[in-house]
Design a protein around this motif. Structure first.
Motif, PDB file in Angstrom:
ATOM      1  N   GLU A  37       0.824  -1.216   0.000  1.00 21.59           N
ATOM      2  CA  GLU A  37       0.000   0.000   0.000  1.00 21.59           C
ATOM      3  C   GLU A  37       0.853   1.259   0.000  1.00 21.59           C
ATOM      4  OE1 GLU A  37      -3.500   2.193   2.636  1.00 21.59           O
ATOM      5  OE2 GLU A  37      -2.891   0.141   3.121  1.00 21.59           O
ATOM      6  N   SER A  46      -1.972  12.446  -2.131  1.00 14.66           N
ATOM      7  CA  SER A  46      -3.345  12.945  -2.018  1.00 14.66           C
ATOM      8  C   SER A  46      -3.488  13.667  -0.680  1.00 14.66           C
ATOM      9  CB  SER A  46      -4.333  11.774  -2.114  1.00 14.66           C
ATOM     10  OG  SER A  46      -4.068  10.821  -1.099  1.00 14.66           O
ATOM     11  N   GLU A  48      -4.745  12.411   1.867  1.00 15.06           N
ATOM     12  CA  GLU A  48      -4.332  11.472   2.910  1.00 15.06           C
ATOM     13  C   GLU A  48      -2.839  11.627   3.211  1.00 15.06           C
ATOM     14  OE1 GLU A  48      -6.109  10.722   0.299  1.00 15.06           O
ATOM     15  OE2 GLU A  48      -7.992   9.869   1.030  1.00 15.06           O
ATOM     16  N   LYS A 153      -7.638  11.661  11.185  1.00 17.65           N
ATOM     17  CA  LYS A 153      -8.040  12.006   9.816  1.00 17.65           C
ATOM     18  C   LYS A 153      -7.335  11.103   8.809  1.00 17.65           C
ATOM     19  CE  LYS A 153     -10.078  15.170   8.474  1.00 17.65           C
ATOM     20  NZ  LYS A 153     -11.470  15.388   8.052  1.00 17.65           N
ATOM     21  N   LEU A 156      -8.609   7.407   8.586  1.00 17.34           N
ATOM     22  CA  LEU A 156      -9.926   7.148   7.991  1.00 17.34           C
ATOM     23  C   LEU A 156      -9.800   6.453   6.634  1.00 17.34           C
ATOM     24  CD1 LEU A 156     -11.795  10.495   8.825  1.00 17.34           C
ATOM     25  CD2 LEU A 156     -12.097   8.260   9.924  1.00 17.34           C
ATOM     26  N   THR A 157      -8.695   6.696   5.931  1.00 14.75           N
ATOM     27  CA  THR A 157      -8.515   6.142   4.586  1.00 14.75           C
ATOM     28  C   THR A 157      -7.213   5.363   4.406  1.00 14.75           C
ATOM     29  OG1 THR A 157      -7.620   8.289   3.899  1.00 14.75           O
ATOM     30  CG2 THR A 157      -9.949   7.889   3.462  1.00 14.75           C
ATOM     31  N   VAL A 158      -6.284   5.458   5.365  1.00 15.51           N
ATOM     32  CA  VAL A 158      -4.984   4.789   5.242  1.00 15.51           C
ATOM     33  C   VAL A 158      -4.870   3.717   6.316  1.00 15.51           C
ATOM     34  CG1 VAL A 158      -2.485   5.091   5.245  1.00 15.51           C
ATOM     35  CG2 VAL A 158      -3.951   6.904   4.332  1.00 15.51           C
ATOM     36  N   ASN A 159      -4.402   2.540   5.928  1.00 14.16           N
ATOM     37  CA  ASN A 159      -4.241   1.456   6.888  1.00 14.16           C
ATOM     38  C   ASN A 159      -3.133   1.761   7.893  1.00 14.16           C
ATOM     39  OD1 ASN A 159      -6.305  -0.216   5.903  1.00 14.16           O
ATOM     40  ND2 ASN A 159      -4.964  -1.079   4.335  1.00 14.16           N
ATOM     41  N   LYS A 217      -9.177   3.871  14.281  1.00 18.48           N
ATOM     42  CA  LYS A 217     -10.278   3.652  13.335  1.00 18.48           C
ATOM     43  C   LYS A 217     -11.391   2.799  13.936  1.00 18.48           C
ATOM     44  CE  LYS A 217     -10.679   2.655   8.377  1.00 18.48           C
ATOM     45  NZ  LYS A 217      -9.965   2.131   7.186  1.00 18.48           N
TER      46      LYS A 217
END
Length: 275
Positions: A37, A46, A48, A153, A156-159, A217
């Motif tokens: 990833e 981005s 993120e 923050k 929320l989208t990154v492992n 998370k």
């Protein structure tokens, strides 16, 4: 265990941070490469990525000020002052996430900072190293709150593995730059310092920060930060046996006031989460 290990290392905070964070990221590297990833994040920066950089920025200053606090004031003082970080985190949540203030805020802040005053009043002296240590501990709490909010923050989208790897690596690079500019040698002062550094990687970094980031998370952030109230009494045990630091009456008073203040602020959320 972070504060006792940092004190025991007898190493400059910048050098300790360098080996601790770069060491942690190096250990994580095989797992990061396996998950792949991280390459996606590098190829396509981005929002993120910006949150990760912001989180690493605040984590760097948290680690620096926390180490300075652990080395310049009593371990129990450092931990109790740092335990105010949920208050700063909730203040940030009001600003960034538009949460509403309530009467609990006034009570919580009054009790907590009354406890802080009782703890540090005997050390207020511009020529006393404990004064600087106490200030560093409060700054560490502020930076930690900022790290937690920005980390939430990002998570929320990154492992967790790529997020933690980037935070540790960027923080380690930051300490490398500072160490080169401030020290003639990048090696720890004592041989036993390597054992302390290994301890900071294993316990507060992997069993502490890595697990905390994983839970960002999955759990209420406020409850997690309240859980850190267990740190002062736990850290007082090695502080007593290793450094012969015996808590006095003001230490107990400060811990009780700070703990009650934070719990008053978050008790409704804890009840809701349990339900």
């Amino acid at each position: 265990m972070a504060a006792p290990l940092i004190r025991w290392s007898g190493t400059a905070p910048e050098i300790l941070g360098l080996w601790r964070l770069l060491g942690a990221s190096l250990i994580m590297l095989p797992l990061v490469i396996h998950q792949k990833e991280v390459f996606k994040l590098l190829r396509r920066p981005s929002w993120e990525s910006l949150w990760i950089f912001a989180s690493a920025f605040f984590f760097f200053f948290h680690q620096w000020t926390y180490s300075l606090a652990a080395q310049n004031t009593k371990i129990t003082h450092c931990m109790i002052l740092f335990a105010t970080n949920p208050l700063f985190a909730s203040a940030g949540a009001v600003y960034f996430f538009k949460e509403k203030l309530s009467w609990r805020w006034s009570v919580a802040y009054f009790l907590s900072f009354l406890g802080v005053f009782l703890l540090v009043k005997q050390d207020i002296d511009i020529n006393h190293s404990s004064t600087a240590g106490n200030v560093y501990a409060i700054l560490a709490a502020v930076f930690y709150a900022a790290y937690v909010l920005t980390g939430k923050k990002a998570r929320l989208t990154v492992n967790n593995i790529p997020y933690s790897f980037f935070v540790y690596f960027l923080t380690g690079v930051g300490f490398l730059i500072v160490s080169i500019s401030r020290h003639s040698s990048l090696l720890p002062t004592h041989t036993y310092s390597w054992w302390a550094i290994a301890g900071t990687i294993l316990i507060p970094t992997f069993l502490g920060h890595l697990l905390f980031a994983y839970l960002m998370k999955r759990m209420d952030l406020n409850i997690m930060t309240c859980g850190k109230l267990m740190e002062p009494p736990i850290s007082s045990i090695p502080a007593f046996f290793i450094f012969q630091e015996l808590p006095d009456a003001s230490t107990y008073q400060a811990f009780i006031l700070t703990a009650v203040g934070v719990l008053i602020l978050f008790l409704p959320r804890i009840k809701t989460s349990r339900a």
